[in-house]
Design an enzyme around this catalytic site. Structure first.
Site, PDB file in Angstrom:
ATOM      1  N   THR A 144      63.067  54.084  62.160  1.00 40.95           N
ATOM      2  CA  THR A 144      63.998  55.155  61.777  1.00 40.95           C
ATOM      3  C   THR A 144      65.085  55.212  62.856  1.00 40.95           C
ATOM      4  O   THR A 144      66.060  54.489  62.792  1.00 40.95           O
ATOM      5  CB  THR A 144      63.289  56.510  61.606  1.00 40.95           C
ATOM      6  OG1 THR A 144      62.489  56.783  62.761  1.00 40.95           O
ATOM      7  CG2 THR A 144      62.414  56.501  60.370  1.00 40.95           C
ATOM      8  N   THR A 145      64.900  56.059  63.871  1.00 38.61           N
ATOM      9  CA  THR A 145      65.890  56.114  64.950  1.00 38.61           C
ATOM     10  C   THR A 145      65.512  55.207  66.121  1.00 38.61           C
ATOM     11  O   THR A 145      66.140  55.279  67.184  1.00 38.61           O
ATOM     12  CB  THR A 145      66.088  57.560  65.458  1.00 38.61           C
ATOM     13  OG1 THR A 145      64.827  58.092  65.872  1.00 38.61           O
ATOM     14  CG2 THR A 145      66.692  58.434  64.378  1.00 38.61           C
ATOM     15  N   GLY A 169      58.473  54.741  66.435  1.00 36.62           N
ATOM     16  CA  GLY A 169      58.335  56.087  66.958  1.00 36.62           C
ATOM     17  C   GLY A 169      59.219  56.274  68.167  1.00 36.62           C
ATOM     18  O   GLY A 169      59.149  55.491  69.103  1.00 36.62           O
ATOM     19  N   VAL A 170      60.052  57.295  68.140  1.00 38.77           N
ATOM     20  CA  VAL A 170      60.938  57.582  69.262  1.00 38.77           C
ATOM     21  C   VAL A 170      61.100  59.086  69.482  1.00 38.77           C
ATOM     22  O   VAL A 170      61.388  59.522  70.596  1.00 38.77           O
ATOM     23  CB  VAL A 170      62.318  56.937  69.066  1.00 38.77           C
ATOM     24  CG1 VAL A 170      62.270  55.453  69.276  1.00 38.77           C
ATOM     25  CG2 VAL A 170      62.890  57.233  67.697  1.00 38.77           C
ATOM     26  N   GLY A 171      60.926  59.868  68.444  1.00 35.64           N
ATOM     27  CA  GLY A 171      61.044  61.315  68.557  1.00 35.64           C
ATOM     28  C   GLY A 171      59.953  61.982  67.735  1.00 35.64           C
ATOM     29  O   GLY A 171      59.316  61.363  66.900  1.00 35.64           O
ATOM     30  N   THR A 179      58.823  61.055  63.479  1.00 34.64           N
ATOM     31  CA  THR A 179      57.537  60.201  63.172  1.00 34.64           C
ATOM     32  C   THR A 179      57.141  58.918  63.612  1.00 34.64           C
ATOM     33  O   THR A 179      57.952  58.050  63.485  1.00 34.64           O
ATOM     34  CB  THR A 179      57.926  60.719  62.830  1.00 34.64           C
ATOM     35  OG1 THR A 179      57.850  61.837  62.149  1.00 34.64           O
ATOM     36  CG2 THR A 179      58.945  60.425  63.875  1.00 34.64           C
ATOM     37  N   GLU A 258      63.714  58.975  72.143  1.00 34.15           N
ATOM     38  CA  GLU A 258      65.101  59.288  71.788  1.00 34.15           C
ATOM     39  C   GLU A 258      65.896  59.718  73.019  1.00 34.15           C
ATOM     40  O   GLU A 258      65.551  60.692  73.686  1.00 34.15           O
ATOM     41  CB  GLU A 258      65.126  60.371  70.708  1.00 34.15           C
ATOM     42  CG  GLU A 258      64.693  59.837  69.357  1.00 34.15           C
ATOM     43  CD  GLU A 258      64.570  60.886  68.281  1.00 34.15           C
ATOM     44  OE1 GLU A 258      64.615  60.502  67.100  1.00 34.15           O
ATOM     45  OE2 GLU A 258      64.424  62.075  68.603  1.00 34.15           O
ATOM     46  N   ASN A 380      68.978  64.526  67.923  1.00 32.06           N
ATOM     47  CA  ASN A 380      68.250  65.494  67.098  1.00 32.06           C
ATOM     48  C   ASN A 380      69.127  66.607  66.566  1.00 32.06           C
ATOM     49  O   ASN A 380      68.819  67.220  65.545  1.00 32.06           O
ATOM     50  CB  ASN A 380      67.057  66.034  67.880  1.00 32.06           C
ATOM     51  CG  ASN A 380      65.945  65.004  67.975  1.00 32.06           C
ATOM     52  OD1 ASN A 380      65.243  64.762  66.999  1.00 32.06           O
ATOM     53  ND2 ASN A 380      65.816  64.357  69.112  1.00 32.06           N
ATOM     54  N   THR A 385      72.266  64.769  59.334  1.00 34.27           N
ATOM     55  CA  THR A 385      73.648  64.546  58.883  1.00 34.27           C
ATOM     56  C   THR A 385      74.189  63.216  59.377  1.00 34.27           C
ATOM     57  O   THR A 385      75.257  62.817  58.979  1.00 34.27           O
ATOM     58  CB  THR A 385      74.552  65.677  59.401  1.00 34.27           C
ATOM     59  OG1 THR A 385      74.438  65.776  60.833  1.00 34.27           O
ATOM     60  CG2 THR A 385      74.186  66.982  58.762  1.00 34.27           C
TER      61      THR A 385
END
Length: 385
Positions: A144-145, A169-171, A179, A258, A380, A385
């Protein structure tokens, strides 16, 4: 990392449904047949539909495949979300030729949004059985991120067996499983009961000992499948190899937190027991004041003392505690200005270790995390957005 193949007996399919953007968001890894499997999941009371379904499917200790949909968590989506998860599992099961109960599913991403099922259905209607073995592509597809894919492998000593793991997983990372999603695949032959016990021990030492921001995800999923093609292995050798893969991935997750710029390792020994050592270490690694000091390369050991003190355990006596940054003791024997300057240089490195001795008994534990930067806030603040 390049060129890491899944173990013999496993194949993968990776592609883009269009859940959020044009990057890969669908991963299917399947064994040649139903195999022993184990899983550890979030303890969150807001667990996602994927977690609830996979937990139920693993009751018999076996599975054929894992499906991951990234960029949508399918959490807090009610009966429709569960129906969609069941539909995806059933469609995948038809493609690979097994019962729906033998397919596990994981999802990660934005909470509270339904899957775009029109796109999902079109994609699955054209799905063919997986044929590739590229672990890096699978790791990329579950991101994801994350800033980069996370893959690790190890050989099981005394055998021809391998273990390959992928993670994202990062945040929203403080697993309580477990997640965060991490999947392990091995061609070692391990029975389901042994696999479950071993996996839980390894997860406790690794993924359950990492924290980026103290927030337990609704989607934490850790799964292992043992295909058995390479034959039986020594149990201790298997656990060591699994631990090696899991620890490598754990550190990758912590380092890629993150906005992170440093890997933070906190080791506590001399505790009443391992549980106390882990609790104290987690309090330190989770302290925003400690994390920002690490980010700024400030050897402010007073923040570490504060974190230890707020644990409020009656048997923690500040007169017996020793605090070190790296190998340098800073309490109870403080360093001079030259020593602080040297520590600041140390803390400007990519890895920072804080070592606490409580002076009570023999309990010990190590946890991993990262610094806290303005990048975490930005990521975050703008997440949906």
């Amino acid at each position: 990392m390049n060129g890491v193949e899944l173990p013999a007996g496993f194949t993968a399919h990776v592609g883009n449904i269009g859940i959020k953007d044009g990057t890969d968001d669908f991963v299917l890894v399947a064994a040649d047949h139903v195999v022993p499997a184990a899983g550890v999941f979030t303890q969150s009371r807001f667990a996602g539909c994927s977690v609830e379904l996979s937990r139920a499917h693993l009751v018999d200790g076996q599975a054929r495949a894992c499906v991951v949909i990234s960029k949508n968590a399918n959490v807090a989506t009610g009966v429709d979300g569960m129906a969609n998860a069941r539909e995806i599992v059933a469609d995948v099961a038809k493609v690979i030729g097994c019962a729906p109960e033998d397919v596990l599913i994981a999802s990660t991403g934005v909470i509270g949004r339904q899957y775009p099922m029109d796109r999902v259905r079109r994609y699955l209607a054209a799905l063919t059985p997986p044929a590739a073995r590229d672990a890096l592509a699978a790791a990329t597809g579950i991101m994801t991120t994350d800033t980069h894919p996370k893959v690790a492998e190890a050989a099981v000593a005394g055998s021809g067996a391998r273990i390959v793991g992928i993670a994202k997983g990062v945040g929203m990372i403080e697993p309580d499983m477990a997640t965060l999603i991490t999947l392990f695949f091995t061609d070692a032959a391990v029975d389901a009961a042994t696999l479950d016990v071993t996996f839980r021990r390894v997860i406790a030492r690794t993924f359950n000992s990492v924290s980026v921001d103290t927030d337990t995800s609704t989607s934490d999923t850790a799964i292992v499948l043992a295909g058995g093609v390479a034959g039986p292995v020594d149990g201790d050798a298997f656990e060591r190899a699994l631990d090696e893969v899991a620890l490598t991935l754990t550190k990758m997750v912590a380092r890629d937190g993150e906005g992170a710029t440093k890997l933070l390792e906190v080791h506590v020994d001399g505790a009443r027991d391992d549980a106390q050592a882990k609790r104290v270490a987690k309090v330190i690694v989770n302290s925003p004041l400690v994390k920002t000091a690490v980010h700024g390369a400030d050897p402010n050991w007073g923040r570490v003392a504060m974190a230890i003190g707020k644990c409020n355990d009656a048997d923690i006596d500040q007169r017996r505690v020793v605090i070190r940054f790296g190998t340098q003791e800073v309490y109870p024997h403080p360093v001079d200005e030259d020593g602080l300057d040297a520590l600041a240089v140390y803390m400007r490195g990519s890895d920072v270790r804080i070592h606490i001795s409580l002076g009570i008994a023999n309990g010990a534990w190590t946890v991993w995390g990262c610094d806290l930067s303005d990048g975490y806030v930005r990521i975050n603040a703008d997440y949906t957005t």
